[in-house]
Design a protein around this motif. Structure first.
Motif, mmCIF file in Angstrom:
data_model
loop_
_atom_site.group_PDB
_atom_site.id
_atom_site.type_symbol
_atom_site.label_atom_id
_atom_site.label_comp_id
_atom_site.label_asym_id
_atom_site.label_seq_id
_atom_site.Cartn_x
_atom_site.Cartn_y
_atom_site.Cartn_z
ATOM 1 N N GLU A 1 -0.484 -0.529 -1.678
ATOM 2 C CA GLU A 1 -0.921 -0.755 -0.736
ATOM 3 C C GLU A 1 -1.108 -2.291 -0.775
ATOM 4 O O GLU A 1 -0.293 -2.873 0.020
ATOM 5 C CB GLU A 1 -2.220 -0.131 -0.305
ATOM 6 C CG GLU A 1 -2.707 -0.607 0.985
ATOM 7 C CD GLU A 1 -3.854 0.141 1.364
ATOM 8 O OE1 GLU A 1 -4.456 -0.849 2.496
ATOM 9 O OE2 GLU A 1 -4.025 1.086 1.797
ATOM 10 N N ALA A 2 -1.665 -3.013 -1.501
ATOM 11 C CA ALA A 2 -1.542 -4.399 -1.889
ATOM 12 C C ALA A 2 -0.207 -5.235 -2.620
ATOM 13 O O ALA A 2 0.171 -6.193 -2.210
ATOM 14 C CB ALA A 2 -3.070 -4.565 -3.442
ATOM 15 N N SER A 3 0.891 -4.157 -3.425
ATOM 16 C CA SER A 3 1.975 -4.947 -3.266
ATOM 17 C C SER A 3 2.757 -4.775 -1.961
ATOM 18 O O SER A 3 3.773 -5.071 -2.333
ATOM 19 C CB SER A 3 2.490 -4.067 -4.651
ATOM 20 O OG SER A 3 1.338 -3.989 -5.523
ATOM 21 N N GLY A 4 2.366 -4.386 -0.678
ATOM 22 C CA GLY A 4 3.227 -3.901 -0.460
ATOM 23 C C GLY A 4 5.022 -2.930 0.488
ATOM 24 O O GLY A 4 5.503 -3.761 0.324
ATOM 25 N N LEU A 5 4.158 -1.973 -0.999
ATOM 26 C CA LEU A 5 5.634 -1.556 -1.521
ATOM 27 C C LEU A 5 5.521 0.187 -0.267
ATOM 28 O O LEU A 5 4.932 0.661 -0.776
ATOM 29 C CB LEU A 5 4.996 -0.673 -2.812
ATOM 30 C CG LEU A 5 4.914 -1.675 -3.695
ATOM 31 C CD1 LEU A 5 5.234 -1.376 -4.954
ATOM 32 C CD2 LEU A 5 6.578 -2.789 -3.705
ATOM 33 N N SER A 6 6.146 -1.122 1.061
ATOM 34 C CA SER A 6 5.755 0.255 1.529
ATOM 35 C C SER A 6 7.039 1.390 1.489
ATOM 36 O O SER A 6 6.776 2.081 2.719
ATOM 37 C CB SER A 6 6.039 -0.702 2.881
ATOM 38 O OG SER A 6 7.634 -1.071 3.449
ATOM 39 N N ASP A 7 7.343 1.685 1.003
ATOM 40 C CA ASP A 7 8.806 2.032 1.065
ATOM 41 C C ASP A 7 8.195 2.948 0.083
ATOM 42 O O ASP A 7 9.649 4.299 -0.944
ATOM 43 C CB ASP A 7 10.313 1.821 0.824
ATOM 44 C CG ASP A 7 10.128 0.798 -1.148
ATOM 45 O OD1 ASP A 7 9.201 0.270 -0.759
ATOM 46 O OD2 ASP A 7 11.441 1.101 -1.061
ATOM 47 N N ILE A 8 7.231 2.792 -0.881
ATOM 48 C CA ILE A 8 6.613 4.182 -1.592
ATOM 49 C C ILE A 8 5.867 4.828 -1.123
ATOM 50 O O ILE A 8 4.874 4.917 -0.431
ATOM 51 C CB ILE A 8 6.219 3.738 -3.041
ATOM 52 C CG1 ILE A 8 7.483 2.782 -3.477
ATOM 53 C CG2 ILE A 8 5.275 4.651 -3.747
ATOM 54 C CD1 ILE A 8 7.035 2.234 -5.226
ATOM 55 N N LYS A 9 5.713 6.378 -1.261
ATOM 56 C CA LYS A 9 4.768 7.009 -0.950
ATOM 57 C C LYS A 9 4.463 8.051 -1.991
ATOM 58 O O LYS A 9 5.246 8.404 -2.509
ATOM 59 C CB LYS A 9 5.671 8.801 -0.308
ATOM 60 C CG LYS A 9 6.234 7.677 1.249
ATOM 61 C CD LYS A 9 7.201 8.894 2.147
ATOM 62 C CE LYS A 9 7.925 8.795 3.465
ATOM 63 N NZ LYS A 9 9.201 9.547 4.087
#
Length: 137
Positions: free
Chosen positions: A7-15
């Motif tokens: 979440e903190a890294s903005g990795l929105s494509d990781i579930k």
């Protein structure tokens, strides 16, 4: 920790899914010791929800699967057989938990995707037994 990092890294494509990976949807029983000494049990101590990869990801297109599931690699691969056949993702699979895994795991990978090239990789650090398969088309 992983959820917070993603979440903190903005990795929105990781579930992230808080589930054990298994050959089917099930409840599995583990010892309560935690850490490296946790073991799958037939009795009940700590119940963990498990799901197979095919059910968990349904129609998602998977491109990479990394797996070190403490001896349950074959069961987890069986639970992802349709996903693996359909998408032919790169696989990075622990090879050292059971003596027979060094033969059975690549044979199963080739059964699913005959065109896989399977490599055995030894990490250059401790622990010395850390062997992994890398499979790719």
């Amino acid at each position: 920790k992983l959820s917070a990092y993603v979440e903190a890294s903005g990795l929105s494509d990781i579930k992230i899914f808080e589930r054990a990976i298994w050959k089917e949807t099930a409840e599995l029983s583990f010892s309560d010791s935690g850490g490296r000494q946790s073991t799958l049990l037939t009795g009940q101590r700590h119940i963990v929800q498990a799901v197979d990869i095919d059910t968990l990801l349904e129609d998602e297109r998977v491109t990479y699967i990394k797996m070190d599931v403490e001896g349950a690699e074959m069961e987890a691969l069986k639970g992802g057989k349709e996903q693996i056949k359909r998408n032919k993702p790169k696989l990075f699979i622990a090879a050292y938990h059971h003596d027979a895994d060094i033969f059975l795991l690549p044979l199963f990978m080739w059964q699913l995707v005959p065109e896989y090239k399977v490599y055995l990789r030894k990490h250059p650090y401790v622990p010395a037994w850390e062997l992994n398969f890398l499979a790719a088309v």
